[in-house]
Design an enzyme around this catalytic site. Structure first.
Site, PDB file in Angstrom:
ATOM      1  N   ASP B  76       0.788  -1.171   0.135  1.00 45.32           N
ATOM      2  CA  ASP B  76      -0.229  -0.033   0.117  1.00 45.32           C
ATOM      3  C   ASP B  76       0.789   1.379   0.097  1.00 45.32           C
ATOM      4  OD1 ASP B  76      -0.781  -0.052   3.653  1.00 45.32           O
ATOM      5  OD2 ASP B  76       1.169  -0.296   2.426  1.00 45.32           O
ATOM      6  N   GLY B  77       2.171   1.164  -0.413  1.00 45.54           N
ATOM      7  CA  GLY B  77       2.787   2.440  -0.558  1.00 45.54           C
ATOM      8  C   GLY B  77       3.419   2.685   0.770  1.00 45.54           C
ATOM      9  N   HIS B  84       4.997  -8.605   4.602  1.00 43.38           N
ATOM     10  CA  HIS B  84       4.255  -9.811   4.775  1.00 43.38           C
ATOM     11  C   HIS B  84       5.126 -10.910   4.640  1.00 43.38           C
ATOM     12  CE1 HIS B  84       2.396  -9.095   0.586  1.00 43.38           C
ATOM     13  NE2 HIS B  84       3.269  -9.719   0.670  1.00 43.38           N
ATOM     14  N   GLY B  93       5.665 -20.686   0.139  1.00 39.51           N
ATOM     15  CA  GLY B  93       5.700 -20.918   1.465  1.00 39.51           C
ATOM     16  C   GLY B  93       7.013 -20.498   2.028  1.00 39.51           C
ATOM     17  N   HIS B  97       8.147 -10.814   1.933  1.00 40.84           N
ATOM     18  CA  HIS B  97       7.936  -9.731   1.049  1.00 40.84           C
ATOM     19  C   HIS B  97       8.122  -8.418   1.602  1.00 40.84           C
ATOM     20  CE1 HIS B  97       5.893 -12.534  -2.191  1.00 40.84           C
ATOM     21  NE2 HIS B  97       6.968 -12.961  -1.944  1.00 40.84           N
ATOM     22  N   HIS B 119      10.677 -10.095  12.423  1.00 45.13           N
ATOM     23  CA  HIS B 119       9.230 -10.455  12.721  1.00 45.13           C
ATOM     24  C   HIS B 119       8.593 -11.266  11.365  1.00 45.13           C
ATOM     25  CE1 HIS B 119       4.870  -9.231  13.679  1.00 45.13           C
ATOM     26  NE2 HIS B 119       4.718  -9.617  12.246  1.00 45.13           N
ATOM     27  N   GLU B 120       8.802 -10.875  10.332  1.00 45.42           N
ATOM     28  CA  GLU B 120       8.357 -11.519   9.191  1.00 45.42           C
ATOM     29  C   GLU B 120       8.644 -13.124   9.370  1.00 45.42           C
ATOM     30  OE1 GLU B 120       6.030  -8.658   8.433  1.00 45.42           O
ATOM     31  OE2 GLU B 120       5.926 -10.626   7.640  1.00 45.42           O
ATOM     32  N   HIS B 129       0.523 -13.816  14.715  1.00 42.24           N
ATOM     33  CA  HIS B 129       0.710 -12.692  15.651  1.00 42.24           C
ATOM     34  C   HIS B 129       0.430 -13.056  17.097  1.00 42.24           C
ATOM     35  CE1 HIS B 129       0.399  -9.857  11.800  1.00 42.24           C
ATOM     36  NE2 HIS B 129       1.582 -10.153  12.214  1.00 42.24           N
ATOM     37  N   ASP B 328      15.031   2.800  44.488  1.00 42.57           N
ATOM     38  CA  ASP B 328      15.218   2.321  43.309  1.00 42.57           C
ATOM     39  C   ASP B 328      14.769   3.479  42.553  1.00 42.57           C
ATOM     40  OD1 ASP B 328      15.932  -0.374  44.318  1.00 42.57           O
ATOM     41  OD2 ASP B 328      13.876  -1.005  44.200  1.00 42.57           O
TER      42      ASP B 328
END
Lengths: 82, 367
Positions: B76-77, B84, B93, B97, B119-120, B129, B328
């Site tokens: 989406d730019g 993803h 699989g 990307h 993360h990906e 997630h 502390d």
């Protein structure tokens, strides 16, 4: 007539909410919007699911905290289901 | 943590990866390093290994792509969706990307490629997630200095539930996300800031606004990307609208979202002797313009107007503040000073010069 700024914002908000829920929470695009459904509004149901996932207050409404979360940069993989 | 529905996983532990193309926004060597480091995040805690291949199909194909790139999930730019990945399996699989229109970097500017890749790759290995806001597999982007990055315990638990534990003799562990109502929660530092209270813990801040019931949890880096985690002391200079934050022998001055140029500076500029290596806690008394620094069992008093330490310090904490032990964290609010030591909090009345209350450390969070 030119659209009132508030209405325009509303339009953008609705678009943001629906595309977010379609992308990440499997909101199915309602192909027969003219039919009133007896079930809970699917957008409200999905919005609650998203709010619960992010630990937000579960209002079912696109409140400011929820919209703020939706605007955050993120991963394109859905949060639920694949 | 959550598994991808259907619990897909790789049937082998020795996986291959290939970098199909590069973003012009980073040096190729930096992209290679980001990929290598992101893969090691997962190989360090499982039996998995990753071998780089060229010119042939790999299990994990990594590429930068534009908008519609023929996988039914167009980008989406700038901003929005950053990247993803696909669950373990043949062909697409495992592939990752990355949206080429994002500002990819190797530091805190734009989007850190290492963080997003790590993360990906969690998805490439079968994780979905997590709703733990501190987890790497939490869906929203948040920057952590790659040099300080530790895979959180939630992600370790998830990936080991799929592939088993690491072969290392000592099992790696990771940071957990602080829970505001955890009775065992202790704090590294606390400061007021424009009417709110910020409680520092590891790489997190728990933020409490007096008018809001709930407590907000954020990464320190969300507000101040250049600040380290593990802040040890902090106080607000209300008059100058600044907060000062201390870690080891350095301190930063922050105004709003900005770190004042020229910081960090050595704490010795404030007048500490070289024998002091770190500051445990601090608070500033707005009415007197005096700031109190607590180090081990002693404290110093600093005059904000003269910009120097007062004579006759350090003094013993117990001599002037009573039996509060080591401190502390501390802050002043509505005329009272609150001293935190492990899970206990003391309310001290500086006028009466005595302790007037004792609470749990989490009493501010409406638990």
């Amino acid at each position: 007539f030119p659209v009132a700024p508030e209405a325009e914002d509303d339009g953008k908000t609705i678009q943001l909410v629906e595309s977010y829920l379609e992308n990440f929470y499997n909101l199915q695009r309602n192909h027969r919007p003219h039919l009133r459904s007896r079930d809970e509004n699917p957008v409200v149901a999905k919005l609650k699911e998203m709010q619960e996932f992010f630990g937000l207050q579960v209002t079912g409404k696109p409140d400011p905290d929820t919209l703020k979360m939706m605007k955050k940069p993120r991963c394109g993989v859905p949060d639920i289901g694949q | 943590y959550m598994f991808t529905p259907g619990n897909p996983k790789w049937k082998r532990n020795n996986l291959t990866y290939r970098i199909l193309n590069y973003t012009p926004k980073m040096r190729q060597a930096d992209v290679d390093e980001a990929v290598r480091k992101a893969l090691s995040v997962w190989s360090n805690v499982t039996p998995l290994t990753f071998q780089k291949v060229e010119d042939k199909e790999a299990d994990i194909m990594i590429s930068f792509a534009y908008r519609d790139h023929r996988d039914n999930s167009p980008f989406d730019g700038p901003n929005g969706q950053l990247a993803h990945a696909f669950q373990p399996g043949d062909n697409i699989g495992g592939d990752v990307h990355l949206d080429e229109e994002e500002a990819w970097t190797k530091d805190g500017r734009g989007y850190n490629l290492f963080i997003v890749l790590a993360h990906e790759l969690g998805h490439s290995l079968g994780l979905s997630h997590s709703d733990d806001p501190g987890a790497l597999m939490f869906p929203n982007y948040s920057y952590t200095d790659p040099n300080e990055f530790l895979l959180p315990q939630d992600d370790i638990n998830g990936i080991q539930a799929i592939y088993g534990r690491s072969n290392a003799a000592v099992q790696p562990t990771g940071p957990t996300t602080p829970q505001a109502c955890d009775p065992n929660l202790t704090f590294d530092a606390i400061t007021t800031l424009r009417g709110e209270i910020f409680f520092f813990k590891g790489r997190y801040m728990l933020r409490k606004h007096p008018a809001r019931a709930e407590t907000e949890l954020n990464f320190i880096s969300l507000f101040w990307p250049k600040l380290p985690s593990g802040i040890q002391a902090a106080y607000e200079n209300v008059e100058r609208d600044e907060i000062l934050l201390f870690k080891e022998d350095k301190y930063w001055v922050v105004r709003g979202y900005d770190i004042v140029p020229g910081y960090p500076k050595p704490i010795y500029r404030l007048g500490f002797p070289k024998t002091v290596k770190r500051v445990n806690a601090a608070y500033s008394d707005e009415s007197t313009g005096k700031t109190y620094f607590f180090v081990a069992d002693r404290y110093w008093r600093y005059d904000e107007k003269k910009k120097s330490m007062d004579r006759g310090y350090p003094r013993k904490i117990i001599a002037d503040f009573g039996r509060i032990g080591r401190v502390d964290a501390a802050f002043q609010k509505d005329g009272y000073v609150y001293f935190f030591h492990e899970r206990t909090q003391y309310q001290f009345d500086p006028r009466a010069k005595r302790i007037v209350g004792k609470m749990n450390s989490i009493s501010w969070f409406n638990c």
